[in-house]
Design a protein around this motif. Structure first.
Motif, PDB file in Angstrom:
ATOM      1  N   ILE A  82       0.807  -1.229   0.170  1.00  0.00           N
ATOM      2  CA  ILE A  82      -0.066   0.019  -0.110  1.00  0.00           C
ATOM      3  C   ILE A  82       0.908   1.221  -0.004  1.00  0.00           C
ATOM      4  CG2 ILE A  82      -1.946   1.402   1.393  1.00  0.00           C
ATOM      5  CD1 ILE A  82      -2.920  -1.068   2.352  1.00  0.00           C
TER       6      ILE A  82
ATOM      7  N   ILE B 212      -7.170   3.224   7.604  1.00  0.00           N
ATOM      8  CA  ILE B 212      -6.534   4.683   7.117  1.00  0.00           C
ATOM      9  C   ILE B 212      -5.293   4.422   6.190  1.00  0.00           C
ATOM     10  CG2 ILE B 212      -7.219   6.106   9.186  1.00  0.00           C
ATOM     11  CD1 ILE B 212      -4.409   5.542  10.367  1.00  0.00           C
TER      12      ILE B 212
ATOM     13  N   GLY C  45      -0.506   0.486   6.104  1.00  0.00           N
ATOM     14  CA  GLY C  45       0.199  -0.682   5.493  1.00  0.00           C
ATOM     15  C   GLY C  45       0.978  -1.493   6.716  1.00  0.00           C
ATOM     16  N   ALA C  46       0.504  -1.044   8.018  1.00  0.00           N
ATOM     17  CA  ALA C  46       1.279  -1.539   9.117  1.00  0.00           C
ATOM     18  C   ALA C  46       0.982  -3.295   9.167  1.00  0.00           C
ATOM     19  CB  ALA C  46       0.817  -0.909  10.315  1.00  0.00           C
ATOM     20  N   CYS C  47      -0.474  -3.514   8.785  1.00  0.00           N
ATOM     21  CA  CYS C  47      -0.644  -4.885   8.814  1.00  0.00           C
ATOM     22  C   CYS C  47      -0.163  -5.808   8.007  1.00  0.00           C
ATOM     23  CB  CYS C  47      -2.270  -5.140   8.681  1.00  0.00           C
ATOM     24  SG  CYS C  47      -2.869  -4.352   7.430  1.00  0.00           S
TER      25      CYS C  47
ATOM     26  N   ILE D  40      -5.121  -6.456   5.181  1.00  0.00           N
ATOM     27  CA  ILE D  40      -6.230  -5.770   4.816  1.00  0.00           C
ATOM     28  C   ILE D  40      -6.792  -6.055   3.512  1.00  0.00           C
ATOM     29  CG2 ILE D  40      -4.678  -3.987   3.860  1.00  0.00           C
ATOM     30  CD1 ILE D  40      -8.157  -3.490   5.386  1.00  0.00           C
TER      31      ILE D  40
ATOM     32  N   CYS E  25      -2.295  -2.677  13.842  1.00  0.00           N
ATOM     33  CA  CYS E  25      -3.301  -1.683  13.426  1.00  0.00           C
ATOM     34  C   CYS E  25      -3.581  -0.508  14.091  1.00  0.00           C
ATOM     35  CB  CYS E  25      -4.518  -2.358  13.123  1.00  0.00           C
ATOM     36  SG  CYS E  25      -5.671  -1.527  12.431  1.00  0.00           S
ATOM     37  N   PRO E  26      -3.382   0.881  13.843  1.00  0.00           N
ATOM     38  CA  PRO E  26      -3.289   1.944  14.703  1.00  0.00           C
ATOM     39  C   PRO E  26      -4.922   2.268  15.138  1.00  0.00           C
ATOM     40  CG  PRO E  26      -3.014   2.447  12.257  1.00  0.00           C
ATOM     41  CD  PRO E  26      -2.799   1.129  12.482  1.00  0.00           C
ATOM     42  N   VAL E  27      -5.753   1.448  14.199  1.00  0.00           N
ATOM     43  CA  VAL E  27      -7.224   1.766  14.597  1.00  0.00           C
ATOM     44  C   VAL E  27      -7.975   0.754  14.935  1.00  0.00           C
ATOM     45  CG1 VAL E  27      -7.476   3.947  13.243  1.00  0.00           C
ATOM     46  CG2 VAL E  27      -7.824   2.057  12.054  1.00  0.00           C
TER      47      VAL E  27
ATOM     48  N   ILE F 169      -8.579  -2.637  13.779  1.00  0.00           N
ATOM     49  CA  ILE F 169      -9.531  -3.236  13.140  1.00  0.00           C
ATOM     50  C   ILE F 169      -9.271  -4.839  13.074  1.00  0.00           C
ATOM     51  CG2 ILE F 169     -10.339  -3.672  10.683  1.00  0.00           C
ATOM     52  CD1 ILE F 169      -9.387  -0.879  10.168  1.00  0.00           C
TER      53      ILE F 169
ATOM     54  N   LEU G 140      -9.124  -7.811  11.797  1.00  0.00           N
ATOM     55  CA  LEU G 140      -8.919  -8.373  10.535  1.00  0.00           C
ATOM     56  C   LEU G 140      -8.817  -9.831  10.776  1.00  0.00           C
ATOM     57  CD1 LEU G 140      -6.184  -6.054   8.887  1.00  0.00           C
ATOM     58  CD2 LEU G 140      -8.418  -6.255   8.107  1.00  0.00           C
TER      59      LEU G 140
HETATM   60  S1  SF4 Z   1      -6.171  -2.425   8.315  1.00  0.00           S
HETATM   61 FE1  SF4 Z   1      -5.228  -1.211  10.160  1.00  0.00          FE
HETATM   62  S2  SF4 Z   1      -2.745  -1.623   9.854  1.00  0.00           S
HETATM   63 FE2  SF4 Z   1      -3.866  -2.346   8.087  1.00  0.00          FE
HETATM   64  S3  SF4 Z   1      -3.529  -0.650   6.650  1.00  0.00           S
HETATM   65 FE3  SF4 Z   1      -5.712  -0.397   7.604  1.00  0.00          FE
HETATM   66  S4  SF4 Z   1      -5.195   1.018   9.124  1.00  0.00           S
HETATM   67 FE4  SF4 Z   1      -3.179   0.266   8.422  1.00  0.00          FE
END
Ligand code: SF4
Length: 504
Positions: free
Chosen positions: A153, A314, A317-319, A342, A374-376, A378, A380
């Motif tokens: 991403i 958001i 790309g951290a995931c 994601i 994930c900073p928010v 989610i 997943l």
């Molecule tokens: S799911 Fe969370 S960690 Fe992955 S891209 Fe979206 S905000 Fe970032």
């Protein structure tokens, strides 16, 4: 060898990637750097979990009131002189963008990085009407020259090393360029400067759209988005309808979470807020500005208890960087525009073809590293489990797998039988263990052991270890962490009843 392939099954694409040593080394090197950078940045922040929760609450609130904030944004953007368009489908978004390009008799469009335009395959559509679209983010420029799609991403060319990049850029330069990052970046900078000056239209995505002022905000590190939004006379921004946040105060939280999670940076190098086209007193900026708000399957997620939280993403790309599967196979194996955890959820959620896309939910170990990163927040991993269930319920499961899972469910639901089966397994595995692992490549172990070694059953089961720990703490007079104790007891109770429990 290149592992760029978007056709075929996930398995075939993953196989190709696993056999590509260049790709695996390049992806591993960069994801590890990003992952460690993020962990350090979160630690240095000092209050990361609290801010993560704040980010999650902002996103939950915004998406729960999306209609209100979208209307507020549109009202304010129009008052700022922006032409705002709604596109219910991808095809409609493309039609609007092409109509603007044609109305300006555009020959060239310079673009800053935008996953939405990737999702819409907009570059091809522009090419088809004779408009040259030039990517100006360094990574995007590289993959455009290679004729590929992004495999990450935020780092689109993550799968390429500098020698491969030098080869691509040398072709473009018509001379051999040294595989030196300063030389290569210098060549691209010079080349793109000319393109910025001659472009008719600047095209961008949007990191956040601020409802209270009708502004859009771009995060970037190279300065190319600034050029794209200031030099050409016309600007088109394409944004997913979920990019909204209520206010500039909320942006402070997002500006803290996004760069740290994406690259480990405390702040992004350039953060541009754009509120309408150029005014008479402005030194630069576009004379005309269009914002296309894209639905393209996003509203399917609204009100869906399984998928609505996807709209909180958001796009940091951290995931991807945390995912043990992505780190081995890179992004193209996922087959869609979005990759990693994601992508494995978002692609099926945006599409309606269950059979085709639910397969990528299997490209996960369900370890929950994506949720942790994930900073928010989610969940997943829960969504991946749901997708697997949906696939089986839709009749796309494999018969052998179904029989195996039923058998396992029966055994695991009865602690006595489970205990006996584990003991039998511990004895039986002695026949096949070699060098500390099970290396047989027959039956279900064939695929598994092709690229790794199956672990052996532990000498003591979880239940035995738990009982031993309890005895040990009682004997030494120590106290066990009450949270851990309560959690473990709950798991054992659940298992004794035959339930699976919730992952995480
Ligand atoms: S799911 Fe969370 S960690 Fe992955 S891209 Fe979206 S905000 Fe970032």
């Amino acid at each position: 060898m290149s592992a760029y392939k978007t056709k075929g099954s996930v398995k075939e694409r993953a196989e190709l990637a696993l056999n590509d040593d260049f790709l695996r080394k390049a992806v591993k090197f960069t994801t590890e750097r990003l992952r460690i950078g993020k962990m350090n940045a979160a630690e240095q922040h000092g209050n990361w979990e609290e801010w993560r929760e704040r980010g999650r609450q902002i996103r939950l609130h915004t998406i729960a009131h999306l209609d209100y904030y979208l209307n507020l944004f549109v009202e304010n953007a129009r008052a700022n002189g922006v032409h705002v368009h709604f596109a219910p489908t991808g095809a409609e978004a493309v039609r609007i963008a092409l109509a603007v390009a044609q109305s300006k008799a555009a020959k060239t469009v310079v673009k800053s990085k935008s996953m939405v335009t990737e999702e819409l395959h907009l570059n091809h559509a522009l090419q088809d009407i004779g408009v040259e679209a030039i990517e100006t983010d360094l990574g995007e420029y590289i993959i455009q020259l290679a004729g590929e799609t992004p495999s990450h991403i935020i780092i689109p060319a993550i799968h390429k090393n500098r020698y491969q990049i030098a080869e691509l850029l040398s072709k473009e330069a018509g001379e051999a360029l040294e595989a030196d990052t300063t030389i290569l970046a210098g060549f691209v900078r010079k080349k793109l400067r000319e393109k910025f000056l001659e472009a008719d239209i600047g095209m961008t995505g949007c990191n956040f759209a601020i409802a209270e002022t009708g502004s859009m905000v771009l995060f970037e590190n190279e300065g190319n988005a600034r050029m794209v939004t200031t030099v050409p006379k016309t600007q088109i921004t394409l944004m997913g309808m979920e990019r909204i946040i209520p206010s500039w105060t909320d942006l402070e939280v997002m500006a803290t979470l996004l760069p740290r999670s994406a690259t480990g940076q405390k702040l992004t190098v350039y953060m541009s807020g754009i509120t309408g086209p150029r005014r008479t007193e402005d030194a630069d900026g576009p004379e005309e500005m269009h914002i296309i708000i894209v639905d393209n399957g996003r509203s399917n997620q609204l009100g869906d208890p399984e998928f609505q939280e996807l709209l909180n993403c958001i796009r940091c790309g951290a995931c991807l960087n945390a995912c043990p599967v992505y780190r081995h196979i890179g992004g193209h194996a996922y087959g869609g525009t979005y990759s990693g955890p994601i992508g494995a959820v978002l692609t099926p959620a945006l599409q309606k073809n269950v059979a085709e896309w639910d397969d990528i939910a299997n490209a996960s170990s369900l370890c929950g590293a994506c949720y942790e990163a994930c900073p928010v927040k989610i969940p997943l991993h829960d969504m991946l489990v749901y997708l697997r269930r949906r696939k089986v319920e839709a009749g796309h499961g494999k018969a052998l797998e179904t029989i195996g899972m039923r058998g396992f469910g029966t055994v695991a639901g009865q602690p006595g039988i489970m205990g006996a089966a584990v003991k039998l397994g511990q004895l039986g595995q002695r026949l096949v263990v070699r060098d500390g692992g099970i290396r047989l490549k027959v039956g279900p172990l064939k695929g598994w052991n092709k690229y790794r070694v199956a672990p052996t059953l532990a000498k003591r089961s979880f239940r035995q270890q738990w009982e031993a720990l309890k005895r040990e703490t009682a004997n030494t007079g120590q106290t066990m962490d009450p949270v851990v104790k309560a959690r473990m007891e709950a798991i054992l109770k659940e298992r004794a009843k035959g339930g699976g429990g919730r992952h995480g």
